[in-house]
Design a protein around this motif. Structure first.
Motif, PDB file in Angstrom:
ATOM      1  N   GLN A   1      -0.023  18.908   2.694  1.00 28.18           N
ATOM      2  CA  GLN A   1      -0.531  20.088   1.996  1.00 28.18           C
ATOM      3  C   GLN A   1      -1.726  20.689   2.732  1.00 28.18           C
ATOM      4  N   ALA A   2      -2.603  19.827   3.249  1.00 28.80           N
ATOM      5  CA  ALA A   2      -3.757  20.305   4.007  1.00 28.80           C
ATOM      6  C   ALA A   2      -3.301  21.004   5.289  1.00 28.80           C
ATOM      7  N   ALA A   3      -2.258  20.460   5.900  1.00 29.25           N
ATOM      8  CA  ALA A   3      -1.753  21.042   7.144  1.00 29.25           C
ATOM      9  C   ALA A   3      -1.246  22.467   6.915  1.00 29.25           C
ATOM     10  N   LYS A   4      -0.618  22.713   5.761  1.00 25.80           N
ATOM     11  CA  LYS A   4      -0.130  24.053   5.456  1.00 25.80           C
ATOM     12  C   LYS A   4      -1.287  25.040   5.325  1.00 25.80           C
ATOM     13  N   VAL A   5      -2.356  24.598   4.671  1.00 26.59           N
ATOM     14  CA  VAL A   5      -3.529  25.462   4.504  1.00 26.59           C
ATOM     15  C   VAL A   5      -4.159  25.758   5.858  1.00 26.59           C
ATOM     16  N   ARG A   6      -4.292  24.707   6.671  1.00 27.29           N
ATOM     17  CA  ARG A   6      -4.902  24.886   7.989  1.00 27.29           C
ATOM     18  C   ARG A   6      -4.056  25.784   8.888  1.00 27.29           C
ATOM     19  N   GLN A   7      -2.747  25.642   8.767  1.00 26.72           N
ATOM     20  CA  GLN A   7      -1.871  26.473   9.583  1.00 26.72           C
ATOM     21  C   GLN A   7      -2.025  27.944   9.235  1.00 26.72           C
ATOM     22  N   LYS A   8      -2.268  28.213   7.974  1.00 24.76           N
ATOM     23  CA  LYS A   8      -2.360  29.604   7.530  1.00 24.76           C
ATOM     24  C   LYS A   8      -3.743  30.191   7.749  1.00 24.76           C
ATOM     25  N   TYR A   9      -4.781  29.380   7.474  1.00 25.54           N
ATOM     26  CA  TYR A   9      -6.134  29.927   7.474  1.00 25.54           C
ATOM     27  C   TYR A   9      -7.031  29.396   8.594  1.00 25.54           C
ATOM     28  N   GLY A  10      -6.546  28.441   9.377  1.00 27.03           N
ATOM     29  CA  GLY A  10      -7.366  27.901  10.452  1.00 27.03           C
ATOM     30  C   GLY A  10      -7.616  26.419  10.277  1.00 27.03           C
ATOM     31  N   ILE A  11      -7.672  25.713  11.383  1.00 19.72           N
ATOM     32  CA  ILE A  11      -7.755  24.259  11.332  1.00 19.72           C
ATOM     33  C   ILE A  11      -9.090  23.767  10.802  1.00 19.72           C
ATOM     34  N   ASP A  12     -10.106  24.636  10.811  1.00 21.80           N
ATOM     35  CA  ASP A  12     -11.413  24.235  10.296  1.00 21.80           C
ATOM     36  C   ASP A  12     -11.612  24.595   8.829  1.00 21.80           C
ATOM     37  N   THR A  13     -10.555  25.090   8.192  1.00 17.69           N
ATOM     38  CA  THR A  13     -10.670  25.459   6.784  1.00 17.69           C
ATOM     39  C   THR A  13     -10.951  24.245   5.910  1.00 17.69           C
TER      40      THR A  13
ATOM     41  N   PHE B   1       0.822  -1.204   0.000  1.00 19.02           N
ATOM     42  CA  PHE B   1       0.000   0.000   0.000  1.00 19.02           C
ATOM     43  C   PHE B   1       0.866   1.269   0.000  1.00 19.02           C
ATOM     44  N   TYR B   2       2.124   1.118  -0.401  1.00 15.11           N
ATOM     45  CA  TYR B   2       3.056   2.238  -0.293  1.00 15.11           C
ATOM     46  C   TYR B   2       2.585   3.452  -1.103  1.00 15.11           C
ATOM     47  N   GLU B   3       2.166   3.217  -2.347  1.00 14.86           N
ATOM     48  CA  GLU B   3       1.783   4.332  -3.209  1.00 14.86           C
ATOM     49  C   GLU B   3       0.573   5.073  -2.635  1.00 14.86           C
ATOM     50  N   LYS B   4      -0.425   4.311  -2.155  1.00 12.44           N
ATOM     51  CA  LYS B   4      -1.614   4.940  -1.582  1.00 12.44           C
ATOM     52  C   LYS B   4      -1.264   5.733  -0.324  1.00 12.44           C
ATOM     53  N   GLU B   5      -0.461   5.128   0.544  1.00  9.76           N
ATOM     54  CA  GLU B   5      -0.102   5.779   1.796  1.00  9.76           C
ATOM     55  C   GLU B   5       0.764   7.014   1.553  1.00  9.76           C
ATOM     56  N   ALA B   6       1.643   6.951   0.542  1.00  8.38           N
ATOM     57  CA  ALA B   6       2.479   8.102   0.209  1.00  8.38           C
ATOM     58  C   ALA B   6       1.621   9.275  -0.271  1.00  8.38           C
ATOM     59  N   LYS B   7       0.577   8.971  -1.067  1.00 10.48           N
ATOM     60  CA  LYS B   7      -0.327  10.026  -1.536  1.00 10.48           C
ATOM     61  C   LYS B   7      -1.097  10.633  -0.357  1.00 10.48           C
ATOM     62  N   GLU B   8      -1.543   9.769   0.554  1.00 11.47           N
ATOM     63  CA  GLU B   8      -2.274  10.262   1.725  1.00 11.47           C
ATOM     64  C   GLU B   8      -1.387  11.160   2.570  1.00 11.47           C
ATOM     65  N   ARG B   9      -0.132  10.782   2.716  1.00 12.00           N
ATOM     66  CA  ARG B   9       0.784  11.580   3.520  1.00 12.00           C
ATOM     67  C   ARG B   9       1.059  12.936   2.863  1.00 12.00           C
ATOM     68  N   SER B  10       1.228  12.926   1.538  1.00 12.04           N
ATOM     69  CA  SER B  10       1.459  14.166   0.808  1.00 12.04           C
ATOM     70  C   SER B  10       0.243  15.092   0.923  1.00 12.04           C
ATOM     71  N   LEU B  11      -0.952  14.523   0.779  1.00 12.63           N
ATOM     72  CA  LEU B  11      -2.182  15.310   0.890  1.00 12.63           C
ATOM     73  C   LEU B  11      -2.315  15.897   2.288  1.00 12.63           C
ATOM     74  N   TRP B  12      -1.982  15.089   3.296  1.00 13.35           N
ATOM     75  CA  TRP B  12      -2.053  15.552   4.689  1.00 13.35           C
ATOM     76  C   TRP B  12      -1.123  16.745   4.914  1.00 13.35           C
TER      77      TRP B  12
END
Length: 422
Positions: free
Chosen positions: A402-414, A389-400
């Motif tokens: 990127q989402a964390a950067k958005v949340r850090q800038k605009y709020g965790i509920d963004t 499941f390496y490819e799937k998990e790597a994509k999930e980690r990358s998405l996480w």
């Protein structure tokens, strides 16, 4: 000598910095078990932090500009507890942990304020930076407490003058009232601070410890809670002096008893530690009794989002996950699992929901508390998880990430998952 600093009524003192009109009035800062985190309506989180910890100090918090009614009133009920109070309020018997409702009954003129944790953290960090320039070895014990080691820096005969000047300088620089104690050991220094409150200084030399400590009740010593006190009283131990005479008994209780015995004697030799490795990160919430398992799963997903946002801040990967439940009649269920996996918000969510299915051993009972935590951290592992499941998990980690950067800038509920909105 070791010194201990404690900011008097810290949260209340910070509120007075923001509003000097509160000086001299009975005020309390109240808190709730986060009335917003599970709300389906959109709201923006200000920030989250891992830099301070302790009782009533959350890792994440929301806008503090709410009114009393917005923050503490739910339906027709007054929710929340006192997390700190001014000395003017304490004169009415108001104490930390008391419900807001009871506090207002005792003091109808009490001014109750929602917490402004970001401001409290900011003042705590500023004070820490200031103290690091004045004290060679500093340990932050909690958001409003510090230990300092003056050995080789200030001679014992000069300690009293040093801490008195430090107290005055902190008041001038930050506008915060501080009490400071000094003694040959950490926990006796903390006891000296308690005796110096509010806004004073006290030095205990080695010859002063026994006369000061021995008459005090056992509950006066930090670390002796109600349970341990009951245990001691079963052996007719009422004072710290009697505890010091019970070495044989305390040694029978192995590490906790031995540690306590030497702390009370002031010969524990525990060092001031400049930093601590974080062993775990967790979020827990007490809720109104909830039978709906679908809603509990939704709330677990929300906790996983917040917890994953905290974990991304330390750039490390946990090996151990924990889930705990408490039911309405006191029953508890908990379990932890330890296994290497590629961490991401999605992976955390899957594993916590799977844990819930295995530990919900009282499905007919309402849940009143849920707790999720991660521990056993490994920094930047080279390879983790399953190759299948390496490819799937790597994509999930990358998405996480990127989402964390958005949340850090605009709020965790963004950014929320769809399951949270159902």
């Amino acid at each position: 000598m070791i010194i201990h600093l404690d900011i008097d009524s810290f949260f209340a003192s910070c509120e007075r910095l923001s509003n000097p009109g509160l000086n001299g009035l009975p005020i309390a800062v109240g808190g709730r078990g986060d009335p917003f985190i599970f709300d389906k309506k959109s709201h923006k989180n200000i920030d989250l932090t891992l830099q301070n910890s302790g009782a009533f100090v959350p890792a994440l918090f929301y806008d503090a500009k709410s009114s009393f009614d917005e923050y503490f009133i739910e339906g027709r009920k007054i929710r929340g507890i006192v997390i700190t109070s001014s000395y003017e309020a304490r004169a009415f018997g108001i104490r930390t942990g008391m419900t807001i409702r009871e506090a207002l009954q005792r003091c109808p003129n009490l001014i109750v304020l929602p917490p402004n944790h970001l401001f409290y953290h900011d003042r705590s960090h500023a004070l820490k930076r200031y103290l690091q320039k004045r004290i060679p070895l500093l340990e932050q014990y909690s958001i409003d407490e510090f230990f300092g080691d003056l050995k080789g820096w200030v001679e014992d005969e000069n300690v009293e003058a040093f801490i008195e000047k430090l107290r005055i300088d902190i008041a001038a620089e930050f506008g915060l009232p501080v009490s400071i104690g000094a003694a040959p050991s950490k926990w006796i220094a903390k006891m000296a601070t308690s005796a110096a409150k509010p806004g004073g200084c006290k030095v205990l030399l080695k010859k002063d410890i026994a006369p000061f400590i021995d008459p005090l009740p056992i509950e006066a010593f930090p670390g002796i809670g109600r349970g341990f006190a009951r245990r001691l009283r079963r052996y007719k131990i009422e004072t710290l002096g009697q505890l010091k005479e019970s070495k044989h008994l305390l040694y029978r209780w192995k590490k906790p008893g031995i540690q306590l015995y030497h702390r009370v004697n002031g010969d524990d030799n525990e060092p001031v530690i400049a930093g601590h490795d974080r062993r775990s990160i967790g979020i827990s919430r007490t809720i109104d009794p909830l039978f709906d398992r679908a809603e509990i799963r939704r709330r677990l997903i929300i906790l996983c989002r917040h917890l994953s946002q905290l974990i991304v801040r330390i750039d490390a990967t946990p090996n151990t996950l924990f889930l705990g439940l408490k039911y309405q009649f006191g029953q508890k269920s908990k379990r932890s699992v330890t296994e290497p996996f590629t961490f991401s918000e999605a992976a955390l969510r899957r594993k916590i929901l799977a844990l819930f299915e295995t530990i919900d051993t009282y499905p007919s009972l309402a849940v009143i508390r849920i707790a999720v935590s991660c521990s056993n951290f490994q920094t930047k592992p080279a390879t983790r998880g399953s190759l299948l499941f390496y490819e799937k998990e790597a994509k999930e980690r990358s998405l996480w990430h990127q989402a964390a950067k958005v949340r850090q800038k605009y709020g965790i509920d963004t950014l929320k998952s769809a399951a949270e909105m159902l």
